[in-house]
Design an enzyme around this catalytic site. Structure first.
Site, PDB file in Angstrom:
ATOM      1  N   ASP A  22       0.866  -1.132   0.119  1.00 51.31           N
ATOM      2  CA  ASP A  22      -0.187   0.039   0.081  1.00 51.31           C
ATOM      3  C   ASP A  22       0.938   1.208   0.034  1.00 51.31           C
ATOM      4  O   ASP A  22       1.763   1.399   1.036  1.00 51.31           O
ATOM      5  CB  ASP A  22      -0.869  -0.040   1.210  1.00 51.31           C
ATOM      6  CG  ASP A  22      -1.722  -1.181   1.519  1.00 51.31           C
ATOM      7  OD1 ASP A  22      -1.766  -2.020   0.645  1.00 51.31           O
ATOM      8  OD2 ASP A  22      -2.391  -1.342   2.350  1.00 51.31           O
ATOM      9  N   GLU A 195     -10.857  -1.909   3.713  1.00 51.84           N
ATOM     10  CA  GLU A 195      -9.400  -1.256   4.006  1.00 51.84           C
ATOM     11  C   GLU A 195      -9.119  -0.049   3.369  1.00 51.84           C
ATOM     12  O   GLU A 195      -9.801   0.630   2.511  1.00 51.84           O
ATOM     13  CB  GLU A 195      -8.236  -2.392   3.596  1.00 51.84           C
ATOM     14  CG  GLU A 195      -8.441  -3.863   4.172  1.00 51.84           C
ATOM     15  CD  GLU A 195      -7.175  -4.495   3.756  1.00 51.84           C
ATOM     16  OE1 GLU A 195      -6.543  -5.275   4.631  1.00 51.84           O
ATOM     17  OE2 GLU A 195      -6.837  -4.620   2.447  1.00 51.84           O
TER      18      GLU A 195
END
Length: 473
Positions: A22, A195
């Site tokens: 990420d 998320e």
């Protein structure tokens, strides 16, 4: 050999070596765009999470700076965000002009939120001695804080991913946080966990207004399997998010490809830009590359497009001005069942403008390698869909990788097509980025040719341009 390996992206950020996932801590500050990211400094798998760090002056060329924030007794350093605390609301800086504050999840006995601050443009970080600033003992998935300043309520607002919903928190100083509200338990999809949220305030094209957008990354249950990003439009009043979409409405996917995940935006910019992780949790750990593993997408400028009361996200891809060698071809009419071929390179930007198609036309483009491998994008106006075929090249590392990747056209005629081709990916932008599809590929050969084809009726192309994009390294 670094940056020259087979399948090493030449247009997308990758670390010299080891695992990334990420994007984190995106912030613009004193002339630099900061890209922090989940990073394992010790190997090519998802473990030992630190924040890696890279900077850019143009959102395209990146300089890798190494580890920024490392684990401590509270746990490893999971995803989060960073802000420019320009008025020293936190009181962490000696100067009233403030500095950078990072807000991140620590993964230890439980997932908790901590902060750190930097006085030297993000090169070194001091962890707040009172961490965690939001403790947690009850929720398993309690992570990925995305923080921004909400002008109307004069507070910092955090949106936090909590398994099957989002929670909002408010703070005057980035240290003391108050729970505001929750959102999402009544909405799909909950096959996977929610998320990497984001809360955006975006301009609506050709309208004198802005709208709020809530971003949700979900793993799994993406439109083509695995992880993906979707979004809600609506209103945020400083406490609660009120969506336009009802629970029974179809989800709006930010990118219909297999490989665009955990996308978040930069803080402290006039326009809104974001970047995503160019991979999918279905096969991220076994992708056939080394000594690095995973890349970032290209950065994209965001806005909203409104038609018939429906709001859609538009993404304008960022490449460097003057970085290309452009070649234009005259317009062409491709007869039904025929094709036209053009020589291109494997680091290229392709732009097509169509003079006219009909509601029943079926056409597309194929990217072909010097070993005969074909990666095809097919647009079917009658079916209101497009499909990207990536069944060739290296595919045997995961049964989830070979795919016919489908996306919706939202009942809109395709008039422009842009494709960014790199050594191991193709990013597609239809109608100036109104529909996008990001997919990794691992060809044995080198892409050398673009074929434009018509299936059931003639396609009239007004302009074809391809630009060789130079390596960012």
């Amino acid at each position: 050999m670094l940056y020259q390996e087979k399948h090493r992206p030449q247009l997308h950020f990758t670390p010299k070596e080891n695992w990334i996932n990420d994007p984190n801590g995106l912030v613009y500050y004193e002339g630099e765009y900061h890209l922090f990211y989940q990073y394992n400094p010790h190997g090519s798998d998802h473990a030992n999470m630190n924040w890696g760090h890279a900077t850019s002056t143009d959102l395209y060329h990146w300089e890798e700076l190494g580890v920024a924030i490392a684990p401590d007794e509270l746990g490893t350093i999971f995803s989060g965000s960073a802000v420019a605390d320009k008025h020293n609301t936190s009181g962490l800086f000696e100067s009233d002009t403030g500095g950078l504050v990072a807000i991140y999840t620590q993964d230890g006995k439980s997932q908790q939120q901590s902060i750190a601050y930097s006085t030297d443009k993000g090169r070194t970080w001091t962890k707040y001695e009172g961490n965690p600033v939001i403790p947690n003992t009850k929720i398993k998935d309690f992570r990925d804080p995305k923080v921004s300043w909400h002008e109307d309520s004069k507070q910092w607002v955090m949106v936090l991913a909590c398994g099957d919903h989002m929670q909002f928190y408010g703070s005057p100083n980035l240290i003391d946080w108050t729970y505001l509200s929750s959102f999402g338990k009544e909405y799909p999809s909950h096959i996977g966990v929610w998320e990497c949220p984001d809360l955006l305030y975006l301009p609506v094209e050709n309208r004198s207004k802005k709208e709020w957008v809530l971003i949700v990354s979900i793993n799994a249950d993406g439109p083509n399997g695995g992880s993906a990003v979707y979004y809600f439009t609506g209103n945020f009043d400083g406490k609660e998010f009120h969506p336009n979409e009802k629970p029974e409405d179809a989800l709006k996917w930010a990118d219909a490809g297999k490989d665009f995940y955990a996308a978040v935006t930069w803080d402290n910019t006039e326009d809104t830009y974001w970047i995503g992780w160019m991979n999918n949790w279905q096969y991220a750990g076994v992708s056939p590359v080394s000594p690095w593993r995973s890349a970032m997408s290209l950065a994209r400028k965001l806005s909203l497009y409104e038609k018939d009361g429906d709001l859609l996200l538009r993404q304008e891809v960022i490449t460097a001005e003057g970085n290309e060698e452009a070649i234009s071809f005259p317009g062409a009419t491709i007869a039904s069942g025929e094709k036209e071929s053009y020589a291109i390179s494997d680091t290229a930007e392709i732009d097509l403008q169509l003079a006219k198609t009909t509601g029943s036309s079926e056409w597309g483009v194929t990217f072909t390698t010097d070993q005969g491998e074909a990666f095809r994008l097919e647009i079917d106006q009658q079916s209101n869909a497009y499909t990207f075929y990536r069944n060739q090249g290296i595919t045997d590392f995961s049964e989830d990788f070979p795919a016919e990747v489908k996306g919706s056209l939202h009942k809109k005629e395709v008039k422009t097509l842009k494709a960014i081709v790199d050594k191991s990916s193709i990013e597609i932008f239809l109608n100036d980025g109104l529909f996008t599809a990001t997919n990794t590929i691992y060809p044995e050969g080198t892409i050398t040719q673009l074929e434009l084809f018509a299936v059931n009726e003639a396609v009239q192309v007004e302009n074809i341009t391809w630009s060789k994009l130079h390596s960012i390294w």
